[in-house]
Design an enzyme around this catalytic site. Structure first.
Site, PDB file in Angstrom:
ATOM      1  N   ASP A 240       0.854  -1.191   0.000  1.00  0.00           N
ATOM      2  CA  ASP A 240       0.000   0.000   0.000  1.00  0.00           C
ATOM      3  C   ASP A 240       0.889   1.241   0.000  1.00  0.00           C
ATOM      4  O   ASP A 240       2.108   1.151   0.108  1.00  0.00           O
ATOM      5  CB  ASP A 240      -0.897  -0.004   1.244  1.00  0.00           C
ATOM      6  CG  ASP A 240      -0.074  -0.051   2.531  1.00  0.00           C
ATOM      7  OD1 ASP A 240       0.372   1.015   2.978  1.00  0.00           O
ATOM      8  OD2 ASP A 240       0.140  -1.159   3.073  1.00  0.00           O
TER       9      ASP A 240
ATOM     10  N   ASP B  73       0.810   3.510   2.394  1.00  0.00           N
ATOM     11  CA  ASP B  73       0.659   4.057   3.736  1.00  0.00           C
ATOM     12  C   ASP B  73      -0.517   5.038   3.698  1.00  0.00           C
ATOM     13  O   ASP B  73      -1.523   4.775   3.038  1.00  0.00           O
ATOM     14  CB  ASP B  73       1.970   4.682   4.222  1.00  0.00           C
ATOM     15  CG  ASP B  73       2.073   4.689   5.740  1.00  0.00           C
ATOM     16  OD1 ASP B  73       1.671   3.694   6.359  1.00  0.00           O
ATOM     17  OD2 ASP B  73       2.543   5.682   6.299  1.00  0.00           O
TER      18      ASP B  73
END
Length: 301
Positions: A218, A220
Site C-alpha cells: 500500500d 501508507d
C-alpha cells in the site's frame, strides 16, 4: 566490519527464510519436516520447517507463527534468530510486507533494502547484556552479497524491483498517522514496516548474513489519491505478492546455496572485535545463553 580472514575455508551454506506462512509452499521442497527448536531465550514464533531445495539445505521460520497469532511487538526476535543459528543457518532472506513512502514504489513492487531507521521501542534488541557487553557495527546493516543475488533473480523473473532504499521500522501494531507518514517521507525513507528490527540487529550479532526483500502492499496514508490503509486492502495485495515471493525464493535458494568462502562483507565475522567485557568479568550464566550466537569468539576467551 571485520577484516578478511586468514584462511578461505569453503562454506556449504544453509539458507534461512523468515516471512509469512504462504512462502513455505514451494514447489520442489523435499525432506520437509517441522521441528521444535529450543533456545535459552524462550520460544521462537513457531516450529521451524527444515527441507532441501535442489539439494540446498534450508530452514523456514513463520515470523508471526502459522495463522499469524503474534503481533510485531510480541515476537521473540532473540529466540527466532538463535533458533536459526543453532539450526546451522548461514544466510537469511527476510521477506516483509511494507507500506510505500514513495510514488515510484507502488503496491506490488519489491525493494531490496540497504538501510534501516529503527523507531521500535518495546523490544529486546540485543543478545548481550550486563556481564557480557558487545557493540557490533551496523553502518551497513544488510548483506550486499545476498542483496546482489536477490536483485538479479528479481530481474530475471521479471519482477518490479528497486535496489536500495531505507526501511523505517515502526512499533505498531497500528498503522502510521498521516503526520508520521509525512515525517518519514521527509527523512527520505522508502518504505515503512513493523518487523525487521531488531531482527537485522540480532542477525548481525549472531554473525548471520541477512538481507531484506520489502514487498509493498500500500501507499501508507500520505498519498492523497489513495485510500487510507485498511487491512482488507493490505491482505489482498499480500496474497498477490505471495506468489511472486514464492517464485523468488525458489529461484534464490539454489544461487545462495552454492559453496563459497567467507562473506566478503564480513557479516559472518561481526563479533571479531565487538565484545569488550574482560574475560574475568563475564557472567557465566549469560555466556551459556550466548553459546550458539557467539560461541565462535567466546571460546577464544
Amino acid at each position: 566490519m571485520s577484516t578478511k580472514p586468514a584462511t578461505e575455508e569453503q562454506i556449504e551454506p544453509v539458507i534461512g527464510l523468515i516471512g509469512g506462512s504462504g512462502l513455505y509452499d514451494i514447489e520442489g521442497l523435499e525432506d520437509k519436516e517441522w521441528r521444535t527448536v529450543e533456545t535459552p531465550w524462550g520460544k521462537p514464533s513457531d516450529q521451524l520447517l527444515f527441507g532441501r531445495l535442489d539439494g540446498v539445505r534450508c530452514v523456514f521460520l513463520p515470523r508471526h507463527g502459522r495463522g499469524h497469532p503474534l503481533p510485531p511487538s510480541r515476537l521473540n526476535y532473540r529466540a527466532n534468530i538463535d533458533a536459526l543459528k543453532r539450526s546451522g543457518v548461514t544466510d537469511i532472506v527476510s521477506l516483509s510486507a511494507v507500506g510505500s513512502l514513495k510514488e515510484e514504489l507502488p503496491p506490488g513492487h519489491f525493494v531490496v533494502i540497504d538501510q534501516f531507521i529503527d523507531r521500535s521501542f518495546a523490544r529486546e534488541k540485543s543478545f548481550f547484556d550486563t556481564g557480557c557487553v558487545a557493540h557490533v557495527g551496523m553502518a551497513d546493516p544488510l548483506c550486499p552479497r545476498i542483496g546482489d543475488v536477490l536483485e538479479g533473480q528479481c530481474r530475471e523473473l521479471g519482477l518490479d524491483v528497486t535496489r536500495g532504499g531505507t526501511y523505517l521500522v515502526m512499533e505498531g501494531p497500528q498503522f502510521s498517522t498521516r503526520a508520521e507518514s509525512n515525517l518519514y517521507r521527509s527523512w527520505g525513507c522508502s518504505v515503512v514496516g513493523m518487523t525487521n528490527m531488531p531482527e537485522a540487529k540480532l542477525a548481525r550479532e549472531a554473525e548471520i548474513c541477512y538481507a531484506t526483500v520489502a514487498m509493498v502492499t500500500d501507499y501508507d496514508c500520505w498519498h492523497d489519491d489513495h485510500d487510507s490503509v485498511t487491512v482488507d486492502a493490505v491482505v489482498k495485495v499480500m496474497q498477490e505478492n505471495a506468489s511472486r515471493a514464492r517464485a523468488l525464493v525458489r529461484s534464490v535458494i539454489p544461487k545462495l546455496g552454492a559453496k563459497r568462502g567467507p562473506c566478503y562483507a564480513g557479516c559472518d565475522r561481526a563479533l571479531e572485535h565487538a565484545i569488550i567485557t574482560a574475560p574475568d568479568k563475564r557472567d557465566p550464566a549469560l555466556l551459556k545463553k550466548l553459546e550458539a550466537v557467539a560461541g565462535r569468539v567466546l571460546k577464544r576467551g
